[in-house]
Scaffold this motif. Structure first.
Motif, PDB file in Angstrom:
ATOM      1  N   LEU A  23      -7.669   1.253   4.699  1.00  0.00           N
ATOM      2  CA  LEU A  23      -7.838   0.591   3.407  1.00  0.00           C
ATOM      3  C   LEU A  23      -9.067  -0.301   3.496  1.00  0.00           C
ATOM      4  N   VAL A  24     -10.058  -0.039   2.660  1.00  0.00           N
ATOM      5  CA  VAL A  24     -11.265  -0.858   2.595  1.00  0.00           C
ATOM      6  C   VAL A  24     -11.065  -1.912   1.511  1.00  0.00           C
ATOM      7  N   ILE A  25     -11.326  -3.177   1.842  1.00  0.00           N
ATOM      8  CA  ILE A  25     -11.142  -4.283   0.905  1.00  0.00           C
ATOM      9  C   ILE A  25     -12.487  -4.905   0.589  1.00  0.00           C
ATOM     10  N   LEU A  26     -12.773  -5.049  -0.723  1.00  0.00           N
ATOM     11  CA  LEU A  26     -14.062  -5.528  -1.206  1.00  0.00           C
ATOM     12  C   LEU A  26     -13.885  -6.807  -2.017  1.00  0.00           C
ATOM     13  N   MET A  70     -10.871 -14.278   0.327  1.00  0.00           N
ATOM     14  CA  MET A  70      -9.950 -13.313  -0.263  1.00  0.00           C
ATOM     15  C   MET A  70      -8.499 -13.673   0.018  1.00  0.00           C
ATOM     16  N   GLY A  71      -8.285 -14.587   0.954  1.00  0.00           N
ATOM     17  CA  GLY A  71      -6.942 -15.107   1.190  1.00  0.00           C
ATOM     18  C   GLY A  71      -6.030 -14.159   1.928  1.00  0.00           C
ATOM     19  N   ASP A  72      -4.735 -14.229   1.586  1.00  0.00           N
ATOM     20  CA  ASP A  72      -3.700 -13.538   2.361  1.00  0.00           C
ATOM     21  C   ASP A  72      -3.552 -12.062   2.020  1.00  0.00           C
ATOM     22  N   ILE A  73      -4.308 -11.565   1.045  1.00  0.00           N
ATOM     23  CA  ILE A  73      -4.168 -10.139   0.723  1.00  0.00           C
ATOM     24  C   ILE A  73      -4.548  -9.280   1.928  1.00  0.00           C
ATOM     25  N   ILE A  74      -5.494  -9.752   2.740  1.00  0.00           N
ATOM     26  CA  ILE A  74      -5.932  -8.953   3.887  1.00  0.00           C
ATOM     27  C   ILE A  74      -4.856  -8.886   4.969  1.00  0.00           C
ATOM     28  N   PRO A  75      -4.307 -10.014   5.462  1.00  0.00           N
ATOM     29  CA  PRO A  75      -3.248  -9.888   6.473  1.00  0.00           C
ATOM     30  C   PRO A  75      -1.995  -9.199   5.953  1.00  0.00           C
ATOM     31  N   LEU A  76      -1.666  -9.370   4.670  1.00  0.00           N
ATOM     32  CA  LEU A  76      -0.502  -8.672   4.126  1.00  0.00           C
ATOM     33  C   LEU A  76      -0.741  -7.161   4.111  1.00  0.00           C
ATOM     34  N   ALA A  77      -1.918  -6.742   3.682  1.00  0.00           N
ATOM     35  CA  ALA A  77      -2.221  -5.314   3.666  1.00  0.00           C
ATOM     36  C   ALA A  77      -2.255  -4.741   5.075  1.00  0.00           C
ATOM     37  N   ALA A  78      -2.661  -5.569   6.045  1.00  0.00           N
ATOM     38  CA  ALA A  78      -2.768  -5.100   7.430  1.00  0.00           C
ATOM     39  C   ALA A  78      -1.399  -4.858   8.063  1.00  0.00           C
ATOM     40  N   GLU A  79      -0.334  -5.287   7.405  1.00  0.00           N
ATOM     41  CA  GLU A  79       1.004  -4.999   7.936  1.00  0.00           C
ATOM     42  C   GLU A  79       1.337  -3.514   7.848  1.00  0.00           C
ATOM     43  N   THR A  80       0.681  -2.797   6.938  1.00  0.00           N
ATOM     44  CA  THR A  80       0.995  -1.373   6.753  1.00  0.00           C
ATOM     45  C   THR A  80      -0.249  -0.486   6.735  1.00  0.00           C
ATOM     46  N   HIS A  81      -1.442  -1.083   6.867  1.00  0.00           N
ATOM     47  CA  HIS A  81      -2.679  -0.311   6.774  1.00  0.00           C
ATOM     48  C   HIS A  81      -3.675  -0.766   7.845  1.00  0.00           C
ATOM     49  N   ARG A  82      -4.577   0.120   8.180  1.00  0.00           N
ATOM     50  CA  ARG A  82      -5.734  -0.234   8.982  1.00  0.00           C
ATOM     51  C   ARG A  82      -6.788  -0.765   8.019  1.00  0.00           C
ATOM     52  N   LEU A 120       0.479  -8.925  -5.751  1.00  0.00           N
ATOM     53  CA  LEU A 120      -0.466  -7.817  -5.683  1.00  0.00           C
ATOM     54  C   LEU A 120       0.072  -6.707  -4.788  1.00  0.00           C
ATOM     55  N   MET A 121       0.581  -7.076  -3.634  1.00  0.00           N
ATOM     56  CA  MET A 121       1.083  -6.064  -2.708  1.00  0.00           C
ATOM     57  C   MET A 121       2.321  -5.359  -3.241  1.00  0.00           C
ATOM     58  N   ARG A 122       3.115  -6.042  -4.060  1.00  0.00           N
ATOM     59  CA  ARG A 122       4.290  -5.376  -4.634  1.00  0.00           C
ATOM     60  C   ARG A 122       3.873  -4.263  -5.595  1.00  0.00           C
ATOM     61  N   PHE A 123       2.729  -4.413  -6.213  1.00  0.00           N
ATOM     62  CA  PHE A 123       2.205  -3.329  -7.042  1.00  0.00           C
ATOM     63  C   PHE A 123       1.430  -2.318  -6.205  1.00  0.00           C
ATOM     64  N   MET A 124       0.647  -2.818  -5.259  1.00  0.00           N
ATOM     65  CA  MET A 124      -0.266  -1.947  -4.518  1.00  0.00           C
ATOM     66  C   MET A 124       0.449  -1.022  -3.547  1.00  0.00           C
ATOM     67  N   GLU A 125       1.418  -1.530  -2.808  1.00  0.00           N
ATOM     68  CA  GLU A 125       1.995  -0.742  -1.718  1.00  0.00           C
ATOM     69  C   GLU A 125       2.684   0.529  -2.199  1.00  0.00           C
ATOM     70  N   PRO A 126       3.551   0.474  -3.236  1.00  0.00           N
ATOM     71  CA  PRO A 126       4.137   1.743  -3.706  1.00  0.00           C
ATOM     72  C   PRO A 126       3.073   2.724  -4.191  1.00  0.00           C
ATOM     73  N   PHE A 127       2.028   2.206  -4.845  1.00  0.00           N
ATOM     74  CA  PHE A 127       0.953   3.070  -5.311  1.00  0.00           C
ATOM     75  C   PHE A 127       0.229   3.719  -4.142  1.00  0.00           C
ATOM     76  N   LEU A 128      -0.109   2.930  -3.137  1.00  0.00           N
ATOM     77  CA  LEU A 128      -0.831   3.476  -1.986  1.00  0.00           C
ATOM     78  C   LEU A 128       0.026   4.463  -1.197  1.00  0.00           C
ATOM     79  N   GLN A 129       1.346   4.281  -1.247  1.00  0.00           N
ATOM     80  CA  GLN A 129       2.247   5.204  -0.562  1.00  0.00           C
ATOM     81  C   GLN A 129       2.625   6.402  -1.425  1.00  0.00           C
ATOM     82  N   GLY A 130       2.179   6.431  -2.674  1.00  0.00           N
ATOM     83  CA  GLY A 130       2.495   7.548  -3.557  1.00  0.00           C
ATOM     84  C   GLY A 130       3.918   7.526  -4.080  1.00  0.00           C
TER      85      GLY A 130
END
Length: 286
Positions: free
Chosen positions: A45-48, A58-70, A268-278
């Motif tokens: 996952l690339v974060i911009l 960018m705050g905590d979105i990066i460490p939260l996303a890193a729990e399930t993504h590279r 944000l992650m509650r919306f993003m994670e199901p989407f990223l997982q399909g």
């Protein structure tokens, strides 16, 4: 901070790797040394980030996303620890930089999350380099300058670097910048960015990938424009009685201004994670 300066003022899966927290690196990208950090394990996952921002802001979105993504979090031209160049800052340039960065780190394809300026750059990345993007998450983005709130559009002609020089924003920027005396030049480039035309409707309609749109209900982008963008991506039909749900999705955050969007990483992650997982919510007849 975000694409608008007013806000500043006011794929391919890869093998999981052990992670001991983010590690900083530098990549040679289009003639500049681009700083980036890698953390987590899983699908890339690339974060911009947005304008005037850095990885930290960018705050905590990066460490939260890193729990399930590279996670690959990079810093754009003139931002954070990435040096500036004599080149203008434009959305096509930023998008091309991301594509060149992915090539430099041997990342053929990834999901991409962009916020504000980073979201517009991510949208241009999908337009100009579609092979690089699997799923796309865009927070606070427009495809045409007519989509910005009238208050912001009226403010753009009044913007000058002097409004920002000497502000707390510059102080934070100087803490990381390779050239701590270059802030006025960066501000001038980003103000020029606000004045560049954005007529991307036809290119958006031609996109063929899943997109999650996120906006605040008091964002710098109007709600009407965000819904129009969602419809361009195939959204807006009745799911139960109409055709199957589109691949793209829309989320509006309540009581949320532009700068508050990125300050709600858990939501944000509650919306993003199901989407990223399909994953798609089941209806009554599914």
């Amino acid at each position: 901070m975000a694409r608008p300066v007013v806000a500043a003022l006011l794929l391919m899966a890869i093998p999981a790797e052990a992670d001991d927290g983010p590690t900083g690196h530098v990549a040679e990208v289009n003639g500049m040394e681009m700083y980036y950090e890698v953390s987590g394990a899983g699908k890339p996952l690339v974060i911009l980030h947005g304008a005037y921002m850095s990885i930290e802001s960018m705050g905590d979105i990066i460490p939260l996303a890193a729990e399930t993504h590279r996670v690959y979090a990079l810093e754009f031209q003139g931002h954070g620890r990435t040096e500036d160049t004599g080149r203008p800052i434009t959305y096509p340039n930023l998008a091309d930089d991301v594509a060149a960065f992915m090539a430099a780190v041997d990342l053929p394809q990834a999901d991409v999350f962009g916020y504000s300026m980073g979201a517009a750059a991510a949208l241009q990345l999908a337009i100009r380099h579609p092979e690089r993007v699997d799923r796309l998450v865009l927070a606070s983005v427009a495809f045409d300058e007519s989509g910005w709130q009238h208050a912001f559009r009226d403010f753009i002609p009044q913007m000058t670097p002097d409004m920002l020089v000497g502000s707390p924003l510059e102080t934070e920027w100087r803490n990381l910048a390779p050239d701590p005396d270059g802030f006025a030049e960066l501000a001038e480039k980003l103000i020029a960015l606000e004045k560049q035309p954005m007529h991307w409707k036809e290119a958006v309609e031609a996109l063929d990938l899943p997109v999650l749109l996120i906006a605040g209900d008091a964002d710098v982008v109007t709600l009407e424009h965000t819904v129009a963008l969602f419809r361009l991506l195939g959204g807006g039909a009745m799911g139960d009685l109409g055709p199957p749900l589109p691949a793209s999705r829309l989320a509006i955050l309540p009581a949320t201004s532009h700068t508050a969007v990125i300050n709600q990483p858990g939501m944000l992650m509650r919306f993003m994670e199901p989407f990223l997982q399909g994953e798609t919510p089941a209806g009554m007849w599914d």
